[in-house]
Design an enzyme around this catalytic site. Structure first.
Site, PDB file in Angstrom:
ATOM      1  N   CYS A  52      65.795  10.849  35.259  1.00 44.00           N
ATOM      2  CA  CYS A  52      67.178  10.700  35.741  1.00 44.00           C
ATOM      3  C   CYS A  52      67.309  10.865  37.254  1.00 44.00           C
ATOM      4  O   CYS A  52      68.327  10.494  37.829  1.00 44.00           O
ATOM      5  CB  CYS A  52      68.094  11.685  35.025  1.00 44.00           C
ATOM      6  SG  CYS A  52      68.143  11.416  33.254  1.00 44.00           S
ATOM      7  N   HIS A  61      74.711  11.975  39.404  1.00 45.39           N
ATOM      8  CA  HIS A  61      74.105  11.464  38.173  1.00 45.39           C
ATOM      9  C   HIS A  61      75.068  11.763  37.036  1.00 45.39           C
ATOM     10  O   HIS A  61      75.629  12.855  36.956  1.00 45.39           O
ATOM     11  CB  HIS A  61      72.754  12.155  37.940  1.00 45.39           C
ATOM     12  CG  HIS A  61      72.178  11.878  36.582  1.00 45.39           C
ATOM     13  ND1 HIS A  61      72.079  10.606  36.078  1.00 45.39           N
ATOM     14  CD2 HIS A  61      71.700  12.716  35.617  1.00 45.39           C
ATOM     15  CE1 HIS A  61      71.552  10.666  34.853  1.00 45.39           C
ATOM     16  NE2 HIS A  61      71.321  11.929  34.556  1.00 45.39           N
ATOM     17  N   ASN A  70      74.901   8.669  29.668  1.00 48.19           N
ATOM     18  CA  ASN A  70      73.812   8.952  30.605  1.00 48.19           C
ATOM     19  C   ASN A  70      72.825   7.777  30.589  1.00 48.19           C
ATOM     20  O   ASN A  70      72.125   7.582  29.595  1.00 48.19           O
ATOM     21  CB  ASN A  70      73.119  10.256  30.192  1.00 48.19           C
ATOM     22  CG  ASN A  70      71.993  10.655  31.140  1.00 48.19           C
ATOM     23  OD1 ASN A  70      71.568   9.867  31.987  1.00 48.19           O
ATOM     24  ND2 ASN A  70      71.500  11.879  30.998  1.00 48.19           N
TER      25      ASN A  70
HETATM   26  N1  COA Z   1      78.023  16.318  16.923  1.00 55.68           N
HETATM   27  C1  COA Z   1      78.451  17.425  16.311  1.00 55.68           C
HETATM   28  N2  COA Z   1      77.801  18.598  16.380  1.00 55.68           N
HETATM   29  C2  COA Z   1      76.687  18.634  17.128  1.00 55.68           C
HETATM   30  C3  COA Z   1      76.185  17.503  17.798  1.00 55.68           C
HETATM   31  C4  COA Z   1      76.901  16.319  17.668  1.00 55.68           C
HETATM   32  N3  COA Z   1      76.512  15.175  18.276  1.00 55.68           N
HETATM   33  N4  COA Z   1      75.064  17.854  18.438  1.00 55.68           N
HETATM   34  C5  COA Z   1      74.850  19.159  18.195  1.00 55.68           C
HETATM   35  N5  COA Z   1      75.837  19.626  17.412  1.00 55.68           N
HETATM   36  C6  COA Z   1      76.009  20.976  16.888  1.00 55.68           C
HETATM   37  C7  COA Z   1      74.742  21.790  16.933  1.00 55.68           C
HETATM   38  O1  COA Z   1      73.959  21.520  15.800  1.00 55.68           O
HETATM   39  C8  COA Z   1      75.295  23.190  16.948  1.00 55.68           C
HETATM   40  O2  COA Z   1      75.609  23.551  15.639  1.00 55.68           O
HETATM   41  P1  COA Z   1      75.275  25.016  15.103  1.00 55.68           P
HETATM   42  O3  COA Z   1      76.022  25.958  15.992  1.00 55.68           O
HETATM   43  O4  COA Z   1      75.789  24.968  13.707  1.00 55.68           O
HETATM   44  O5  COA Z   1      73.792  25.136  15.216  1.00 55.68           O
HETATM   45  C9  COA Z   1      76.611  23.064  17.697  1.00 55.68           C
HETATM   46  O6  COA Z   1      76.927  21.663  17.709  1.00 55.68           O
HETATM   47  C10 COA Z   1      76.583  23.551  19.117  1.00 55.68           C
HETATM   48  O7  COA Z   1      75.479  23.028  19.730  1.00 55.68           O
HETATM   49  P2  COA Z   1      75.154  23.496  21.160  1.00 55.68           P
HETATM   50  O8  COA Z   1      73.794  23.020  21.483  1.00 55.68           O
HETATM   51  O9  COA Z   1      75.476  24.943  21.342  1.00 55.68           O
HETATM   52  O10 COA Z   1      76.214  22.684  22.019  1.00 55.68           O
HETATM   53  P3  COA Z   1      76.379  22.718  23.553  1.00 55.68           P
HETATM   54  O11 COA Z   1      77.743  23.248  23.862  1.00 55.68           O
HETATM   55  O12 COA Z   1      75.251  23.310  24.295  1.00 55.68           O
HETATM   56  O13 COA Z   1      76.382  21.164  23.900  1.00 55.68           O
HETATM   57  C11 COA Z   1      74.957  19.471  24.812  1.00 55.68           C
HETATM   58  C12 COA Z   1      75.238  20.403  23.646  1.00 55.68           C
HETATM   59  C13 COA Z   1      73.717  18.665  24.530  1.00 55.68           C
HETATM   60  C14 COA Z   1      76.164  18.538  24.965  1.00 55.68           C
HETATM   61  C15 COA Z   1      74.798  20.312  26.094  1.00 55.68           C
HETATM   62  O14 COA Z   1      73.872  21.329  25.877  1.00 55.68           O
HETATM   63  C16 COA Z   1      74.378  19.480  27.263  1.00 55.68           C
HETATM   64  O15 COA Z   1      75.111  18.613  27.714  1.00 55.68           O
HETATM   65  N6  COA Z   1      73.187  19.769  27.843  1.00 55.68           N
HETATM   66  C17 COA Z   1      72.690  19.011  28.965  1.00 55.68           C
HETATM   67  C18 COA Z   1      72.102  17.746  28.469  1.00 55.68           C
HETATM   68  C19 COA Z   1      71.863  16.753  29.541  1.00 55.68           C
HETATM   69  O16 COA Z   1      72.746  16.440  30.305  1.00 55.68           O
HETATM   70  N7  COA Z   1      70.658  16.222  29.580  1.00 55.68           N
HETATM   71  C20 COA Z   1      70.266  15.193  30.452  1.00 55.68           C
HETATM   72  C21 COA Z   1      69.962  15.723  31.794  1.00 55.68           C
HETATM   73  S1  COA Z   1      69.422  14.411  32.781  1.00 55.68           S
END
Ligand code: COA
Length: 325
Positions: free
Chosen positions: A114, A252, A282
């Site tokens: 990225c 980004h 993304n």
């Molecule tokens: N739909 C519904 N529920 C989902 C889901 C989806 N698409 N994806 C995950 N969940 C669930 C998980 O299983 C978890 O359930 P649980 O509590 O029963 O285990 C719950 O949602 C919370 O997940 P969590 O990982 O705590 O969510 P979060 O608030 O951290 O958000 C991301 C997840 C991925 C959106 C976040 O961590 C993020 O944006 N990270 C950065 C990713 C990124 O930008 N990467 C690229 C960088 S270049």
């Protein structure tokens, strides 16, 4: 006087097919509400069968050349930043070079996931400053839909396909462009000890398969909010500028919450941020040039504007660039 690299043209392309959050929710256990509140994403574009990264790159490149008023024969170099090349080799950039009808110059791919566009900007700027290239085509192009595990709801909802391109041209020797337009600085970083936070579990020399994207989302989030603010500050400090001098932040586009956090730390108001994550999701190396092109074409970015760009991606890699438009 050392030549400086100016961005003289922009172009972009996204595949026709749009995949909305609502459509995703019919295939996996998710919802528009979950995706939008966690990421700011509403939809993403998905490449058609048989539509390759090079096809996306070519369409964006042609538009960038047109807006720069250049012909492919004027180019000395083609750099394609991508983590999803058409093939393991040759470089997707050489395919783009051939499709543009170029038979000279150098073409190669750059892999910083990225952060690829910022890394490419740095490379192009340095080639131009060293006098080794006059006109460089820099493309960020990705088909992440091909490396997603469509059963993993924690990753497949986050990414999309697309391409963005810019032309970087050397200022004439001794020329002092209006308002000092050009790439003012680039700052690049990586920390390979954090590889396991975001990677693809395949490759020619490991499994012999393409593999799928794997991510520890929370950890990536944590690093992103710290590193992106740091590297943006680094760019401002190196140029003796402060946030108030910036006309547009073009980050980004991974997650709106990450962008908001960086902007908050910098003290940047939301009306000076170019946001495309809602409609592109993304697109990895393509996200910044896609956003740039959108803001140039709709008239938000104007000559003389000061643009701050920042990105972080797998590696981990991260970087920033300040550009006077
Ligand atoms: N739909 C519904 N529920 C989902 C889901 C989806 N698409 N994806 C995950 N969940 C669930 C998980 O299983 C978890 O359930 P649980 O509590 O029963 O285990 C719950 O949602 C919370 O997940 P969590 O990982 O705590 O969510 P979060 O608030 O951290 O958000 C991301 C997840 C991925 C959106 C976040 O961590 C993020 O944006 N990270 C950065 C990713 C990124 O930008 N990467 C690229 C960088 S270049």
């Amino acid at each position: 006087m050392t030549p400086r690299a100016r961005i003289t043209g922009t172009g972009s392309y996204v595949p026709e097919k749009i995949l909305t959050n609502a459509e995703l929710a019919t295939r996996i256990d998710t919802s528009d509400e979950w995706i939008f509140t966690r990421t700011g994403i509403r939809q993403r574009h998905i490449a058609a069968e048989g539509e390759h990264t090079s096809d996306l790159a070519l369409k964006a490149s042609r538009k960038a050349l047109e807006s720069a008023g250049l012909d492919a024969r004027d180019l000395d170099m083609v750099i394609v930043a991508t983590a999803t090349p058409d093939n393991t080799f040759p470089a997707t950039a050489t395919r783009v070079q051939a499709m543009l009808g170029m038979e000279k110059g150098a073409a190669f791919d750059l892999q910083a996931v990225c952060s690829g566009f910022i890394y490419g900007l740095s490379l192009a700027d340095n080639f131009i400053r060293a006098g080794q290239a006059g006109n460089v085509l820099l493309v960020g192009a990705e088909t992440f839909s091909r490396i997603l595990d469509w059963e993993d709801r924690s990753t497949c909802v986050l990414f999309g396909d697309g391409a963005g391109a810019v032309i970087l041209s050397a200022t004439a020797a001794g020329e002092n462009p209006d308002g000092g337009a050009g790439v003012l600085s680039t700052h690049l970083h990586s920390d390979g000890s954090l590889t396991d936070l975001l990677y693809v579990d395949g490759g020619p020399s490991s499994t012999g398969t393409v593999g799928h994207l794997r991510m520890l989302g929370k950890e990536v989030f944590r690093h992103a909010v710290v590193r992106l603010a740091e590297v943006a500050e680094e760019a401002l400090e190196a140029n003796g500028l402060n946030c108030g001098d910036i006309d547009w932040l073009v980050p980004h586009q991974a997650n709106k919450r990450i962008i908001d956090s960086t902007a908050r730390k910098l003290g940047m108001p939301s009306d000076r941020i170019v946001l495309t994550v809602d409609h592109h999701a993304n697109t990895s190396a393509a996200s910044i040039p896609l956003a740039l092109d959108e803001a140039v074409r709709d008239g938000r970015i104007k000559p003389g504007n000061l643009i701050l760009m920042e990105a972080m991606g797998g590696g981990l890699t991260w970087g920033s660039s300040l550009v006077r438009w």
